[in-house]
Design a protein around this motif. Sequence first.
Motif, short mmCIF file in Angstrom:
data_model
loop_
_atom_site.label_atom_id
_atom_site.label_comp_id
_atom_site.label_asym_id
_atom_site.label_seq_id
_atom_site.Cartn_x
_atom_site.Cartn_y
_atom_site.Cartn_z
N LEU A 47 40.78 33.46 36.19
CA LEU A 47 41.11 33.22 37.60
C LEU A 47 42.54 33.61 37.91
O LEU A 47 42.82 34.15 38.99
CB LEU A 47 40.87 31.74 37.95
N VAL A 48 43.46 33.34 37.00
CA VAL A 48 44.86 33.75 37.21
C VAL A 48 44.93 35.26 37.40
O VAL A 48 45.61 35.77 38.31
CB VAL A 48 45.74 33.30 36.02
N GLY A 49 44.24 36.00 36.54
CA GLY A 49 44.28 37.46 36.62
C GLY A 49 43.69 38.00 37.92
O GLY A 49 44.28 38.88 38.57
N PHE A 50 42.55 37.47 38.32
CA PHE A 50 41.92 37.96 39.54
C PHE A 50 42.71 37.57 40.79
O PHE A 50 42.72 38.30 41.79
CB PHE A 50 40.48 37.46 39.64
N THR A 51 43.37 36.43 40.76
CA THR A 51 44.22 36.03 41.89
C THR A 51 45.39 36.99 42.05
O THR A 51 45.78 37.36 43.16
CB THR A 51 44.73 34.60 41.71
N PHE A 52 45.95 37.40 40.93
CA PHE A 52 47.06 38.36 40.96
C PHE A 52 46.59 39.70 41.54
O PHE A 52 47.29 40.33 42.34
CB PHE A 52 47.62 38.55 39.56
N ILE A 53 45.39 40.15 41.13
CA ILE A 53 44.84 41.39 41.67
C ILE A 53 44.65 41.28 43.18
O ILE A 53 44.98 42.21 43.94
CB ILE A 53 43.49 41.71 40.98
N PHE A 54 44.12 40.13 43.63
CA PHE A 54 43.94 39.94 45.06
C PHE A 54 45.26 40.07 45.81
O PHE A 54 45.32 40.70 46.87
CB PHE A 54 43.33 38.57 45.35
N ALA A 55 46.31 39.47 45.27
CA ALA A 55 47.61 39.49 45.94
C ALA A 55 48.11 40.92 46.13
O ALA A 55 48.73 41.24 47.16
CB ALA A 55 48.62 38.67 45.16
N ILE A 56 47.87 41.79 45.15
CA ILE A 56 48.29 43.19 45.28
C ILE A 56 47.59 43.84 46.48
O ILE A 56 48.22 44.53 47.29
CB ILE A 56 47.97 43.97 43.98
N GLY A 57 46.29 43.61 46.60
CA GLY A 57 45.56 44.16 47.74
C GLY A 57 46.04 43.61 49.07
O GLY A 57 46.15 44.35 50.06
N ALA A 58 46.34 42.31 49.10
CA ALA A 58 46.83 41.69 50.34
C ALA A 58 48.15 42.30 50.77
O ALA A 58 48.40 42.50 51.97
CB ALA A 58 46.97 40.18 50.14
#
Length: 526
Positions: A94-105
């Motif tokens: 979950l930490v990793g996917f949250t970080f990926i989401f932030a890049i897209g945002a």
Amino acid sequence: MAKAGVFVNIRVYWLAFIAYWGIVLFGYDTGIAGGVVSQANFQKHFGMWPNGVKNAAVVTAVSSNVVSVLQAGAFFGALGSAPISGKFGRKWTLVGFTFIFAIGAILTTVASSPTNGLALIYAGRVISGIGIGGISAVSPAFVSECSPKEVRGRITGLFQIMVATGVMLSYFINYGVSINIVDGSRIWRIPFGFQLVPAGIMLFGLLTVKESPRWLASIGRNEDALKNLAYLRRKPTDDTELLHELAEIEAAIEEEHEARKGLGWKEAFFGKGNFIRFVIAFVIFLLQQWCGQNSVGYYAPQIFASIGYTGNKNSLLASGVYGVIKLVATSLFIFFGVETLGRKLSFFISAMGMGICFFIIGAIIKTHPPPATSSTSVVTAISPASQGMAAMLYIYVCFYSMGWGPLPWVYVSDIFPTRTRHFGLACASASQWLWNFVVSHQTLLIEEQLGYKFFLMFATVNIGAMGVFSLVIPETKGRSLEEMDIIFGSVSAEKRKADVARMEHALDNGPEIGSTRSHEFTDSKA
């Protein structure tokens, strides 16, 4: 358990609260894009008004693309989450996917150029989608694995409350922007940039929670599993009920390991009693996406405009009210209904109610068509027929929120066994995002082509397919995750009882939990 309640399970509720901030992102992104693209200034800035005249076909295409590319990314994120969470655990995945989401945002927020800004928004939405897809698959598995069976439906159902919270926030942020900002890039930068707030809360909040005891037990880290289970249940490690729960977990894992040894990844799909679970998970999300709610949710301003709520302020405010009703109805059901009515009855009542509301809306549109279909048109008054249709949409979302909104995630989280739960949730989530993509990409086109039949189509699906499906699936209320193997025929009740007794005897006679199996699971590949 007599002591079971919100305070006894406060650490599980905290874990759900943190893990589900990513689900706020899920809900927020389902509502934000349609509202942003419906803004005339956004359309003009990115060239959708050539020579000062709106090109409706281009607006429809861009709106569909901005919404649906997120689902395309989410599909692959959900699929990729299975091997990642199986190897690294639920928390760090979950930490990793949250970080990926932030890049897209960040990419969608900084987009401003009329020439390449849309391309940047598309890219950001795809990357954010990968993050959301992974989060949507792992979060419910994480929460379900940590929740006691007495309140698992309620805690797992917080998923949909957080979705509804995100949707409501998106509608009102769009509304606030539309009435306070006349032009400029803030029209989309504020809505897109706000995504970083829940993402940040989740990213830092995950550092305060423990890893799933069931995942730890599945890879042979049994002592860590006991410690984390004791932490979550707020009990000492020698508590009788706690040891029984761990014994039940270990018995289920051992049975799965022994029965499916050598099957490799195929066990997830073709192990005894598993294939039907995947069929249910696939169908339940296919039906959920075609119930009509996501079409309303993604394109609420346009949908409300189609029933007579024209003008940006009217359509966006009506959408905001829709979001509030959805949040309140979902919360009431999760806290007071999910463990009372049961899964099957809730699904059935929900499907019937939604279908009836949509049939009524379709009939009113046929007999009293709205005066305009543009979300940017201005009218001085809303007709009684349009008010009636809006009321039906509000009643519709209440029925959705008491069944087919929250329960598919609860049900799918219930039915999969420990060793294959991450595969099950990943495939279920991928199915959800696949049909989500199809529905979101085609909704505006279908609405334009069918008119009032748009609502009749969804009504038919609600009653003819979803109502029937509700009656044939097994009931899971009040059953432990380990009992699902008995329900779906993976193991007999007699064998499970004997295995639990043997595990309890082993725990009573040795300090090292599961020591004879401590390396077996690390050698097997899911």
